[in-house]
Design a protein around this motif. Structure first.
Motif, PDB file in Angstrom:
ATOM      1  N   SER A   1       0.852  -1.184   0.000  1.00 46.65           N
ATOM      2  CA  SER A   1       0.000   0.000   0.000  1.00 46.65           C
ATOM      3  C   SER A   1       0.887   1.232   0.000  1.00 46.65           C
ATOM      4  CB  SER A   1      -0.942  -0.002   1.207  1.00 46.65           C
ATOM      5  OG  SER A   1      -0.210   0.114   2.406  1.00 46.65           O
ATOM      6  N   TYR A   2       0.306   2.355  -0.376  1.00 44.85           N
ATOM      7  CA  TYR A   2       1.079   3.591  -0.509  1.00 44.85           C
ATOM      8  C   TYR A   2       0.323   4.731   0.152  1.00 44.85           C
ATOM      9  CZ  TYR A   2       3.758   7.335  -2.675  1.00 44.85           C
ATOM     10  OH  TYR A   2       4.546   8.424  -2.891  1.00 44.85           O
ATOM     11  N   ASN A   3       1.033   5.543   0.925  1.00 45.51           N
ATOM     12  CA  ASN A   3       0.447   6.694   1.594  1.00 45.51           C
ATOM     13  C   ASN A   3       0.881   7.953   0.844  1.00 45.51           C
ATOM     14  OD1 ASN A   3      -0.467   8.682   3.286  1.00 45.51           O
ATOM     15  ND2 ASN A   3       0.552   7.895   5.109  1.00 45.51           N
ATOM     16  N   ARG A   4      -0.073   8.657   0.225  1.00 51.44           N
ATOM     17  CA  ARG A   4       0.253   9.841  -0.562  1.00 51.44           C
ATOM     18  C   ARG A   4       0.586  11.053   0.303  1.00 51.44           C
ATOM     19  NH1 ARG A   4      -4.567  10.198  -4.689  1.00 51.44           N
ATOM     20  NH2 ARG A   4      -5.062   8.041  -4.284  1.00 51.44           N
ATOM     21  N   SER A   5       0.005  11.144   1.496  1.00 51.70           N
ATOM     22  CA  SER A   5       0.238  12.323   2.328  1.00 51.70           C
ATOM     23  C   SER A   5       1.692  12.425   2.780  1.00 51.70           C
ATOM     24  CB  SER A   5      -0.695  12.328   3.533  1.00 51.70           C
ATOM     25  OG  SER A   5      -0.426  11.232   4.373  1.00 51.70           O
TER      26      SER A   5
ATOM     27  N   PRO B   1       5.003  10.403   1.382  1.00 54.46           N
ATOM     28  CA  PRO B   1       5.379   9.344   0.431  1.00 54.46           C
ATOM     29  C   PRO B   1       6.048   8.154   1.118  1.00 54.46           C
ATOM     30  CG  PRO B   1       6.084  11.489  -0.350  1.00 54.46           C
ATOM     31  CD  PRO B   1       5.591  11.670   1.045  1.00 54.46           C
ATOM     32  N   ALA B   2       5.265   7.114   1.364  1.00 52.48           N
ATOM     33  CA  ALA B   2       5.786   5.918   2.019  1.00 52.48           C
ATOM     34  C   ALA B   2       5.042   4.697   1.501  1.00 52.48           C
ATOM     35  CB  ALA B   2       5.622   6.025   3.524  1.00 52.48           C
ATOM     36  N   THR B   3       5.769   3.600   1.390  1.00 53.33           N
ATOM     37  CA  THR B   3       5.196   2.331   0.965  1.00 53.33           C
ATOM     38  C   THR B   3       5.156   1.389   2.160  1.00 53.33           C
ATOM     39  OG1 THR B   3       6.150   2.658  -1.222  1.00 53.33           O
ATOM     40  CG2 THR B   3       5.409   0.444  -0.705  1.00 53.33           C
ATOM     41  N   TYR B   4       4.093   0.578   2.225  1.00 54.59           N
ATOM     42  CA  TYR B   4       3.893  -0.337   3.341  1.00 54.59           C
ATOM     43  C   TYR B   4       3.620  -1.745   2.824  1.00 54.59           C
ATOM     44  CZ  TYR B   4       3.190   3.934   6.006  1.00 54.59           C
ATOM     45  OH  TYR B   4       3.356   5.153   6.584  1.00 54.59           O
ATOM     46  N   ASP B   5       4.138  -2.751   3.548  1.00 52.31           N
ATOM     47  CA  ASP B   5       3.751  -4.144   3.307  1.00 52.31           C
ATOM     48  C   ASP B   5       2.480  -4.389   4.103  1.00 52.31           C
ATOM     49  OD1 ASP B   5       5.737  -5.040   1.582  1.00 52.31           O
ATOM     50  OD2 ASP B   5       7.088  -5.548   3.216  1.00 52.31           O
ATOM     51  N   ARG B   6       1.394  -4.724   3.419  1.00 54.09           N
ATOM     52  CA  ARG B   6       0.107  -4.909   4.075  1.00 54.09           C
ATOM     53  C   ARG B   6      -0.245  -6.394   4.086  1.00 54.09           C
ATOM     54  NH1 ARG B   6      -4.402  -1.327   1.674  1.00 54.09           N
ATOM     55  NH2 ARG B   6      -3.703  -2.385  -0.193  1.00 54.09           N
ATOM     56  N   THR B   7      -0.676  -6.892   5.249  1.00 48.35           N
ATOM     57  CA  THR B   7      -1.104  -8.279   5.403  1.00 48.35           C
ATOM     58  C   THR B   7      -2.495  -8.276   6.026  1.00 48.35           C
ATOM     59  OG1 THR B   7       1.190  -8.938   5.786  1.00 48.35           O
ATOM     60  CG2 THR B   7      -0.498 -10.535   6.354  1.00 48.35           C
ATOM     61  N   LEU B   8      -3.399  -9.061   5.447  1.00 50.82           N
ATOM     62  CA  LEU B   8      -4.774  -9.149   5.925  1.00 50.82           C
ATOM     63  C   LEU B   8      -5.014 -10.560   6.461  1.00 50.82           C
ATOM     64  CD1 LEU B   8      -7.396  -7.483   6.035  1.00 50.82           C
ATOM     65  CD2 LEU B   8      -7.986  -8.464   3.839  1.00 50.82           C
TER      66      LEU B   8
END
Length: 60
Positions: A18-22, A24-31
């Motif tokens: 996932s990416y946060n535009r506010s 600029p950072a990328t995250y590994d997302r696990t559900l």
């Protein structure tokens, strides 16, 4: 990961980025999902970005 309600093992449903535009950072997302009590948990862990070093071309 164990379910916080029934304490049974939760299955991984999806892994993606996932990416946060506010900021600029990328995250590994696990559900995760517990099928017994229908509990869902989403975890997002920041990915440390490596700096790209400048490549200097030799003069010709």
């Amino acid at each position: 990961m164990n379910c916080p309600i029934c304490n049974k093992n939760m299955n991984i449903v999806r892994k993606d980025a996932s990416y946060n535009r506010s900021k600029p950072a990328t995250y590994d997302r696990t559900l995760f999902r517990c099928s017994d009590c229908d509990t869902w948990i989403k975890i997002e862990v920041p990915v440390k970005q490596m700096r790209a070093e400048k490549v200097i071309q030799p003069a010709s």
